[in-house]
Structure formats: structure tokens, C-alpha cells
Scaffold this motif. Structure first.
Motif, PDB file in Angstrom:
ATOM      1  N   TYR A 319       0.829  -1.202   0.000  1.00 20.00           N
ATOM      2  CA  TYR A 319       0.000   0.000   0.000  1.00 20.00           C
ATOM      3  C   TYR A 319       0.869   1.261   0.000  1.00 20.00           C
ATOM      4  O   TYR A 319       0.595   2.228  -0.716  1.00 20.00           O
ATOM      5  N   GLN A 322       2.454   3.053  -3.224  1.00 18.67           N
ATOM      6  CA  GLN A 322       1.670   3.817  -4.187  1.00 18.67           C
ATOM      7  C   GLN A 322       0.874   4.888  -3.456  1.00 18.67           C
ATOM      8  O   GLN A 322       0.515   4.726  -2.293  1.00 18.67           O
ATOM      9  N   ASP A 323       0.564   5.942  -4.178  1.00 17.23           N
ATOM     10  CA  ASP A 323      -0.277   6.974  -3.578  1.00 17.23           C
ATOM     11  C   ASP A 323      -1.698   6.475  -3.403  1.00 17.23           C
ATOM     12  O   ASP A 323      -2.428   6.905  -2.502  1.00 17.23           O
ATOM     13  N   ARG A 324      -2.099   5.548  -4.285  1.00 15.43           N
ATOM     14  CA  ARG A 324      -3.442   4.987  -4.201  1.00 15.43           C
ATOM     15  C   ARG A 324      -3.411   3.578  -4.755  1.00 15.43           C
ATOM     16  O   ARG A 324      -2.822   3.337  -5.812  1.00 15.43           O
ATOM     17  N   PHE A 325      -4.047   2.663  -4.073  1.00 17.84           N
ATOM     18  CA  PHE A 325      -4.040   1.266  -4.498  1.00 17.84           C
ATOM     19  C   PHE A 325      -5.413   0.860  -5.017  1.00 17.84           C
ATOM     20  O   PHE A 325      -5.539   0.096  -5.959  1.00 17.84           O
TER      21      PHE A 325
END
Length: 515
Positions: A319, A322-325
């Protein structure tokens, strides 16, 4: 300097060396601390020991030490003055001030025989004053034998000695008054009863003279008597080990030699004051094996905990990398299945960045999410705040991290292909959180996960049938009924038209009990 050991054995006689041999053979770093005072040191020969009949006890101990050392066991002279609990180990303090730590301790300190206060008994102890008819009876069989009773329980010893000779005299002062039936039993066997207290015993050219306080002298070839067992465990007082309500208050142990302390085992006369050499040998062997088994279990538990922590850390790294998963959309299978259910309390196990949990809350559910990734939980809380959703997120490993029961328990990440992934444990924990009448919904992000059966195409290698799954889970089919067991690809859309972001399979079960 403190030396660290897998196991320390306190007492290096028969029981202690037997325990040492088992631990040494198990490749345990083992230390034996021996005070050099074995109980049978007064005897020149031991009997009733298969394969060693008539051997000097000292010779058996020497052989045992050599065998233990051959397996890497270290043996040191000394006595222990304190045994202290330090949670993950025990601290062993010796009389000379040196200290050792051990993850397991075997107490095999034996007992000391407190003989009746009769002059001469101690000097002849182990020669013409004997204790065990089985250990020494054959050698004096047929001779003139006396039994110095120390309590009513000694009358059994009198009857045993009568088997060895027709010429037996019982000195019963310490057992008086004898019950009528006891007198009848001894008389019927031709045993002479002398109720007058014994003044002293003295060896002579014609045998051992037992003089009573009335001046009578009785000449015998040997006297049997029983000393009171004295068990000195002051060094272990801080552990408050459970004792048995028997003479000497021996340590309470199970068949493995385990005491009331999880790291302490015991064997030999310290647990069974009247045990002979073979019994002590066997008990020591079991205690050594028991201690090793405890250490093995602890090591496996630690490895599992470390592996779990590693796996959880990998999820966190996944998680955090990345900035968003999350895709930003609700899981289509969840939306399709749950959309037809009456809202209630819901728990999402492996909730990730919170998409499904927030969707549940927006559709009337009192929703809770739990995930092993702190980053995922933080992002989920932020997402819920942005949407104004009243939800709760918990950082933890599966459903066990959350209290209470739920009308819907959702699990979406049990399809991992890791061989040691705790899928069954997580399913069990999830099932435990299902309220009576509630549902467990398991969504797999694969058309045919390796842990399930594909009903539409039959049983595949490496897969299990639904019946096998229930049996593996330990769930009673009479209580748990699968409503949907088909595993199939999905290209469905949510009721609001949102497209699925993955091909999903679904397993839905309903808890049928109502209490």
C-alpha cells in the motif's frame, strides 16, 4: 557473565541424566548442575534395574554422564540457590554466585531420607539398615529380618518383608496402637510384634542387635525401615510450584513431567519419593522429552508470528509504495449480492482503502473495516471523511481484531496463493463474527481460486469440494448451509451501473442458527 542455555537440569543423578540424554539427543544446548548427593550413594549395589542388576550406582551414574556428554551436554558441580522467572527464560543462580539462563528447567534434585531418631541407624543405612524390599530383599532373603515401623503405613512394608523370610520381627512402637485387624494380619503370618520403642541398633559379629528401651536385645541380619522424605525446593520458592498432598509434598507434574510453571519440568524422587531407579529413569526421559517438546512448540509459534508479521509488513509495503491502491469503485460482486439484503451491522475483513465499507455505510449499513496495513486504514478513514460516511476502521489482523457479532461479514482477500497463507484461520475468525441469522460473504478476485471447487467444471487438481471445505473449516453442515457454492467469473455491474473492476468469484453462506 551469564551463560544462556536451552535447558538447565538441576540434579545430576538418574532422573537428571536421563532428561539430559533426551535433550542432548534433541540437539539442545543443555547444562546439568549436580550437587553430588544421589539418594542411593549409601548402597554398594542396586537391583531391580533391568540390564544393570547388581551394578554399583556410582558406576551407572558415571556411564550416564559419559553418554550425556557424548551428545554435547555439559555437567558442572554445584548447587542452585535461586530459580527466578524472567518471562521468556528462567535465571538459575548457583551457590558460588554464577548465573545461567535457560528457556526450560528440569528439577531432578531428589529427596533426602530423614531416618527415625535411633542411634546406629544412620551408620548402617544402605548396608544392614535397608529401605526397599525390592531393591535389597533378595540379598537378605531367608535371614533374620526386622522391620522398624515409622507409622501405620509401615505395616505394608512388614508384610512385604515377610515374603522374604519366615523369621520376621516388627518393632511397632511408632505405629501403636495397632488396630485389631492389623495385629491379626501380622500374627497370622507368624510375624513377631515388639511394641516397645527401640533404643539403638548396633552391628556385631553375629548380626545387627536391636535394643529396646526395656533392655531386650533382638539380633537380626538386617532391618528394614522407611525414612520421611525431605524435599528441599527452597531455591524454587519464587515460582510457587504446585505440590501434592503426600509425604514430603512432592511436585505435582503431568505425564510429561510438566509442573505448574510452563518452563519447569521435574522428574525422579522430587515428584515420586518412593520411585526406584527404573521409575526415575523413565520419568527423567519423559521430562527431557517434554521440555524439548515445549521448546519446539515455542520456536514454531515464534516462527509463525514472525512470518505473520512479515506478511503483514508486505501488505503495508504494498500500500505504501503507491499513492493509491484502490480503483475507486465498489466491488461489483459485493454491490450485487449485498444490494438485496436488509441493512444491519457489517464487517469487512481486509477492507483495504475502504471502498466497500464506505459503500455499505452509504447504503444503510453500520459498517466496520479491518486491515493489516496501517496505511490502508489511514487512507480508508480519510476517504470516509471525504464522503461524510459514519464508519469505523480498525488496524488489525483479521476478524479476531474486532469485537462483537455482525449481520454481514465480508472477506475479499482470501485468494492469496502463498502456501502458508492463513486462509482457514481467517475464515474461522470471520465465521465467529457472524451473528445468528447473519451471512458470511467471501469474494475471490479469481475465476477459480486454488482453495475452492469449481462446480461448473468439476473437481480440479489442487482444489477441494465444498464438503471438504466445510470439513476443513470444522463447520457442522447442520448449522452452516451454503446458499451459493458456485465459483464463476463475473462481469456484472452494481445496481447503480458501476462496472466491476475485476473478475470475481463469490461464495456466500448463511448462518442458520438463531441463538
Amino acid at each position: 557473565m551469564t551463560n544462556e542455555w536451552d535447558a538447565v537440569i538441576i540434579g545430576g543423578s538418574i532422573a537428571g541424566l536421563s532428561a539430559a540424554q533426551m535433550l542432548g539427543r534433541s540437539r539442545r544446548r543443555t547444562l546439568v548442575i549436580d550437587g553430588g548427593q544421589p539418594r542411593n550413594r549409601f548402597a554398594a549395589h542396586m537391583h531391580g534395574v533391568l540390564g544393570h542388576d547388581g551394578l554399583d550406582p556410582a558406576a551407572l551414574l558415571e556411564k550416564g554422564r559419559a553418554e550425556a556428554r557424548a551428545y554435547g551436554v555439559e555437567i558442572a558441580e554445584g548447587t542452585v540457590t535461586a530459580l527466578t522467572d524472567e518471562d521468556d527464560a528462567l535465571r538459575v543462580t548457583r551457590a558460588d554466585g554464577s548465573e545461567d539462563t535457560a528457556r526450560a528447567v528440569v528439577i531432578a534434585t531428589g529427596i533426602r531420607d530423614a531416618l527415625p531418631d535411633v542411634p546406629g541407624l544412620g551408620e548402617e543405612w544402605g548396608r544392614t539398615v535397608l529401605h526397599c524390599p525390592y531393591c535389597h530383599g533378595w540379598e537378605v532373603a531367608g535371614g533374620r529380618l526386622g522391620v522398624l515401623a515409622t507409622s501405620p503405613a509401615s505395616l505394608h512394608q512388614v508384610e512385604l518383608v515377610r515374603q522374604l523370610s519366615d523369621d520376621v520381627v516388627a518393632f511397632t512402637a511408632e505405629a501403636e496402637p495397632l488396630r485389631e485387624e492389623a495385629v491379626a494380619r501380622l500374627t497370622a503370618r507368624g510375624i513377631r510384634i515388639v511394641p516397645t520403642p527401640v533404643r539403638e541398633v548396633a552391628p556385631g559379629t553375629h548380626g545387627l542387635t536391636v535394643e529396646t528401651q526395656d533392655g531386650d536385645a533382638h539380633v537380626v541380619d538386617a532391618v528394614f525401615t522407611g525414612g520421611d522424605p525431605v524435599i528441599d525446593l527452597a531455591f524454587a520458592d519464587s515460582l510457587d510450584l504446585a505440590r501434592v498432598d503426600q509425604p514430603g509434598a512432592p511436585l505435582a507434574v503431568d505425564l510429561r513431567g510438566a509442573t505448574s510453571h510452563p518452563r519447569v519440568f521435574a522428574a525422579g524422587n522430587v515428584t515420586a519419593p518412593y520411585a526406584n531407579v527404573p521409575v526415575s529413569m523413565g520419568a527423567g526421559s519423559m521430562a527431557g522429552a517434554g521440555a524439548n517438546a515445549m521448546l519446539v512448540t515455542e520456536e514454531v509459534d515464534r516462527a509463525v508470528a514472525e512470518r505473520t508479521a512479515q506478511r503483514n509488513a508486505e501488505w503495508e509495503e504494498r500500500y505504501a509504495a503507491q499513492d493509491r491502491f484502490w480503483s475507486g469503485r465498489v466491488n461489483a460482486t459485493v454491490a450485487e449480492i449485498v444490494g438485496s439484503l436488509e441493512p444491519g451491522a457489517a464487517l469487512d475483513v481486509g477492507s483495504g482503502e475502504g471502498g466497500d465499507v464506505v459503500w455499505l455505510a452509504e447504503h444503510g449499513w453500520r459498517a466496520t473495516g479491518v486491515d493489516v496495513s496501517a496505511t490502508a486504514v489511514r487512507r480508508a478513514a480519510e476517504f470516509a471523511a471525504e464522503r461524510g460516511a459514519d464508519v469505523r476502521f480498525v488496524h488489525g489482523d483479521g476478524a479476531a481484531a474486532v469485537e462483537g457479532r455482525f449481520d454481514l461479514v465480508l472477506a475479499s482477500f482470501l485468494h492469496s496463493r502463498e502456501a502458508d497463507f492463513p486462509r482457514i484461520r481467517m475464515l474461522r475468525d470471520a465465521a465467529e463474527r457472524v451473528a445468528p441469522g447473519g451471512r458470511l460473504l467471501v469474494v475471490s478476485h479469481a475465476a477459480a481460486p486454488p482453495w475452492a471447487a469449481h462446480e461448473s467444471s468439476g473437481h480440479h487438481p489442487g482444489m477441494r469440494t465444498p464438503e471438504e471445505e466445510w470439513d476443513l473449516l470444522g463447520l457442522d453442515p447442520a448449522v452452516w448451509h451454503p446458499e451459493i457454492t458456485e465459483i464463476r467469473p463475473r462481469e456484472a455491474t452494481a445496481p447503480d451501473g458501476t462496472p466491476a473492476h475485476l473478475d470475481d468469484g463469490v461464495l456466500l453462506v448463511r448462518r442458520a442458527v438463531t441463538g
